[in-house]
Design a protein around this motif. Sequence first.
Motif, PDB file in Angstrom:
ATOM      1  N   THR A   1       0.684  -1.147  -0.073  1.00  0.00           N
ATOM      2  CA  THR A   1      -0.103  -0.035  -0.233  1.00  0.00           C
ATOM      3  C   THR A   1       0.670   1.298  -0.055  1.00  0.00           C
ATOM      4  O   THR A   1       0.234   2.364   0.178  1.00  0.00           O
ATOM      5  N   GLY A   2       2.308   1.227  -0.265  1.00  0.00           N
ATOM      6  CA  GLY A   2       2.866   2.427   0.067  1.00  0.00           C
ATOM      7  C   GLY A   2       2.833   3.120   1.341  1.00  0.00           C
ATOM      8  O   GLY A   2       2.484   2.640   2.296  1.00  0.00           O
ATOM      9  N   ASP A   3       2.158   4.536   0.966  1.00  0.00           N
ATOM     10  CA  ASP A   3       2.044   5.363   1.989  1.00  0.00           C
ATOM     11  C   ASP A   3       0.378   5.830   2.026  1.00  0.00           C
ATOM     12  O   ASP A   3       0.044   6.930   2.689  1.00  0.00           O
ATOM     13  N   ALA A   4      -0.326   5.078   1.168  1.00  0.00           N
ATOM     14  CA  ALA A   4      -1.580   5.369   1.140  1.00  0.00           C
ATOM     15  C   ALA A   4      -2.582   5.639   2.374  1.00  0.00           C
ATOM     16  O   ALA A   4      -2.356   4.741   3.322  1.00  0.00           O
ATOM     17  N   GLU A   5      -3.083   6.635   2.404  1.00  0.00           N
ATOM     18  CA  GLU A   5      -3.815   6.930   3.681  1.00  0.00           C
ATOM     19  C   GLU A   5      -5.342   6.753   3.527  1.00  0.00           C
ATOM     20  O   GLU A   5      -5.963   6.261   2.459  1.00  0.00           O
ATOM     21  N   ASN A   6      -6.153   7.057   4.354  1.00  0.00           N
ATOM     22  CA  ASN A   6      -7.617   6.796   4.567  1.00  0.00           C
ATOM     23  C   ASN A   6      -8.474   7.185   3.016  1.00  0.00           C
ATOM     24  O   ASN A   6      -9.200   6.230   2.644  1.00  0.00           O
ATOM     25  N   ILE A   7      -8.081   8.361   2.567  1.00  0.00           N
ATOM     26  CA  ILE A   7      -9.013   8.644   1.357  1.00  0.00           C
ATOM     27  C   ILE A   7      -8.586   7.813   0.134  1.00  0.00           C
ATOM     28  O   ILE A   7      -9.936   7.341  -0.497  1.00  0.00           O
ATOM     29  N   SER A   8      -7.337   7.217   0.016  1.00  0.00           N
ATOM     30  CA  SER A   8      -7.192   6.260  -1.055  1.00  0.00           C
ATOM     31  C   SER A   8      -7.857   4.945  -0.606  1.00  0.00           C
ATOM     32  O   SER A   8      -8.332   4.064  -1.425  1.00  0.00           O
ATOM     33  N   GLU A   9      -7.674   4.723   0.511  1.00  0.00           N
ATOM     34  CA  GLU A   9      -8.309   3.303   1.067  1.00  0.00           C
ATOM     35  C   GLU A   9      -9.837   3.311   0.716  1.00  0.00           C
ATOM     36  O   GLU A   9     -10.473   2.349   0.237  1.00  0.00           O
ATOM     37  N   LYS A  10     -10.375   4.365   1.034  1.00  0.00           N
ATOM     38  CA  LYS A  10     -11.797   4.412   0.915  1.00  0.00           C
ATOM     39  C   LYS A  10     -12.207   4.289  -0.565  1.00  0.00           C
ATOM     40  O   LYS A  10     -13.189   3.441  -0.998  1.00  0.00           O
ATOM     41  N   GLU A  11     -11.321   5.004  -1.395  1.00  0.00           N
ATOM     42  CA  GLU A  11     -11.752   4.877  -2.904  1.00  0.00           C
ATOM     43  C   GLU A  11     -11.434   3.359  -3.523  1.00  0.00           C
ATOM     44  O   GLU A  11     -12.220   2.737  -4.362  1.00  0.00           O
ATOM     45  N   MET A  12     -10.587   2.518  -2.691  1.00  0.00           N
ATOM     46  CA  MET A  12     -10.410   1.316  -3.189  1.00  0.00           C
ATOM     47  C   MET A  12     -11.389   0.318  -2.770  1.00  0.00           C
ATOM     48  O   MET A  12     -11.862  -0.366  -3.538  1.00  0.00           O
ATOM     49  N   ILE A  13     -12.160   0.640  -1.518  1.00  0.00           N
ATOM     50  CA  ILE A  13     -13.127  -0.111  -1.216  1.00  0.00           C
ATOM     51  C   ILE A  13     -14.369   0.352  -2.150  1.00  0.00           C
ATOM     52  O   ILE A  13     -15.111  -0.757  -2.625  1.00  0.00           O
ATOM     53  N   ASP A  14     -14.649   1.549  -2.341  1.00  0.00           N
ATOM     54  CA  ASP A  14     -15.840   1.816  -3.198  1.00  0.00           C
ATOM     55  C   ASP A  14     -15.597   1.401  -4.662  1.00  0.00           C
ATOM     56  O   ASP A  14     -16.521   1.135  -5.392  1.00  0.00           O
ATOM     57  N   LYS A  15     -14.314   0.878  -5.298  1.00  0.00           N
ATOM     58  CA  LYS A  15     -14.173   0.532  -6.541  1.00  0.00           C
ATOM     59  C   LYS A  15     -14.171  -1.032  -6.722  1.00  0.00           C
ATOM     60  O   LYS A  15     -14.092  -1.424  -7.546  1.00  0.00           O
ATOM     61  N   ASN A  16     -14.537  -1.411  -5.493  1.00  0.00           N
ATOM     62  CA  ASN A  16     -14.845  -2.991  -5.348  1.00  0.00           C
ATOM     63  C   ASN A  16     -13.527  -3.988  -5.559  1.00  0.00           C
ATOM     64  O   ASN A  16     -13.865  -4.708  -6.281  1.00  0.00           O
ATOM     65  N   TYR A  17     -12.443  -3.282  -5.521  1.00  0.00           N
ATOM     66  CA  TYR A  17     -11.328  -4.448  -5.823  1.00  0.00           C
ATOM     67  C   TYR A  17     -11.048  -5.376  -4.943  1.00  0.00           C
ATOM     68  O   TYR A  17     -11.682  -5.271  -3.740  1.00  0.00           O
ATOM     69  N   ASP A  18     -10.814  -6.532  -5.170  1.00  0.00           N
ATOM     70  CA  ASP A  18     -10.592  -7.719  -4.612  1.00  0.00           C
ATOM     71  C   ASP A  18      -9.240  -7.724  -3.455  1.00  0.00           C
ATOM     72  O   ASP A  18      -8.321  -7.844  -3.992  1.00  0.00           O
ATOM     73  N   LEU A  19      -9.706  -6.738  -2.473  1.00  0.00           N
ATOM     74  CA  LEU A  19      -8.646  -6.390  -1.278  1.00  0.00           C
ATOM     75  C   LEU A  19      -8.202  -7.609  -0.650  1.00  0.00           C
ATOM     76  O   LEU A  19      -7.003  -7.476  -0.109  1.00  0.00           O
ATOM     77  N   LYS A  20      -8.820  -8.543  -0.414  1.00  0.00           N
ATOM     78  CA  LYS A  20      -8.629  -9.755   0.665  1.00  0.00           C
ATOM     79  C   LYS A  20      -7.062 -10.152   0.284  1.00  0.00           C
ATOM     80  O   LYS A  20      -7.075 -10.430  -0.877  1.00  0.00           O
ATOM     81  N   SER A  21      -6.179 -10.124   1.198  1.00  0.00           N
ATOM     82  CA  SER A  21      -4.930 -10.726   1.163  1.00  0.00           C
ATOM     83  C   SER A  21      -4.500 -11.239   2.175  1.00  0.00           C
ATOM     84  O   SER A  21      -4.852 -10.774   3.441  1.00  0.00           O
ATOM     85  N   ASP A  22      -3.601 -12.107   2.158  1.00  0.00           N
ATOM     86  CA  ASP A  22      -2.991 -13.059   3.278  1.00  0.00           C
ATOM     87  C   ASP A  22      -1.755 -11.956   3.950  1.00  0.00           C
ATOM     88  O   ASP A  22      -1.779 -12.047   5.259  1.00  0.00           O
TER      89      ASP A  22
END
Length: 345
Positions: free
Chosen positions: A191-212
Amino acid sequence: MKNKKLTLLFVFILLFTFIFSGCEYKDESQVISPSGENNLVVHFIDIGQGDSIFIQLPNGQTSLIDGGSKIYEDTLCDYLTKLGVKKIDYLVATHPHEDHIGGLPKVIKQFDIGKIYMPDKTSNTKIFEELLNEIKSKGLHITVGHGGDKIAEDDEFSYDIFAPNNDDYGEINNYSIVTKIQFKGVSFLFTGDAENISEKEMIDKNYDLKSDILKVGHHGGRTSSTKEFLEEVMPKYAVISAGKDNMYNHPHKETLDRLKAIGAQVYRTDESGTVIVTTDGSNIKISTVKSKSDSQDKVFIGNKNTKVYHSEDCGSLPKEENRVYFNTKEEAEKSGYKSHEKCIK
Ligand SMILES: [Zn+2]
Ligand SMILES: [Zn+2]
């Protein structure tokens, strides 16, 4: 006599069935070799306060996400050289902050480079200019990375970009290129230094975020790794790249609490040194290696002229020839050095 023959026949049938049934015995030490061949190996390199992640892809290609601060450029290049690295196929400079791009000019000078990914964000810092010059002088080009782009893929793995998803953020950290590598049943999110704004966008974009395995955003800072984001990723393991006694107090307690709440096992480069994750696509093996500078513990750097001492990640460190190293604050104070207010607490 007849009975003995029958028993023998039975043993033969059993043996044949066993050999040809495809029943395989898997020895984990053979499945996972440290060379990177047929495995995915991810090295979260201990380069103090900053990020640098070297990846050996299962097809033999390599990737480097960020290059840490300039003061660790030799540590990084030596690490890669010792691994026998000649070429970096995919170089990702997540965002133009010094603790992520500082070591990259030297890496680009020293190694063969394939593609370079950067976000659409410039900076007027000296180090950013140096990076651009080095890219230019080697005749390389920059590929701008956006959410939805693909870096690489084959039958067994895919390497995708999930962020940035916008072109105008107030905070440079949110321009961070976020990537996911999926190798058979095992996945990593960087995730680099991505903060809450970018995190929310990734959730809204429905990316498959699930990771080990999650490379925790922004060195464990409290403005990244929101509860909502972590509940999407649900990592088994979380790796935090931060410098010992860093001036930002990374990782923050709130972040550690949130990681604990979702049951992630946390690894920290400031505590364990370099963290190496090896996987064959189903098994995950994690090992840690303390770096040399760690065992020497040269954590505080004094200026012989001003008699002021700094933390190793301070922005105003003295020139090499004026430096004196201390293992502890007490040692520095005993030698008549005063602490630099900005970096020592
Ligand atoms: Zn950073
Ligand atoms: Zn940053």
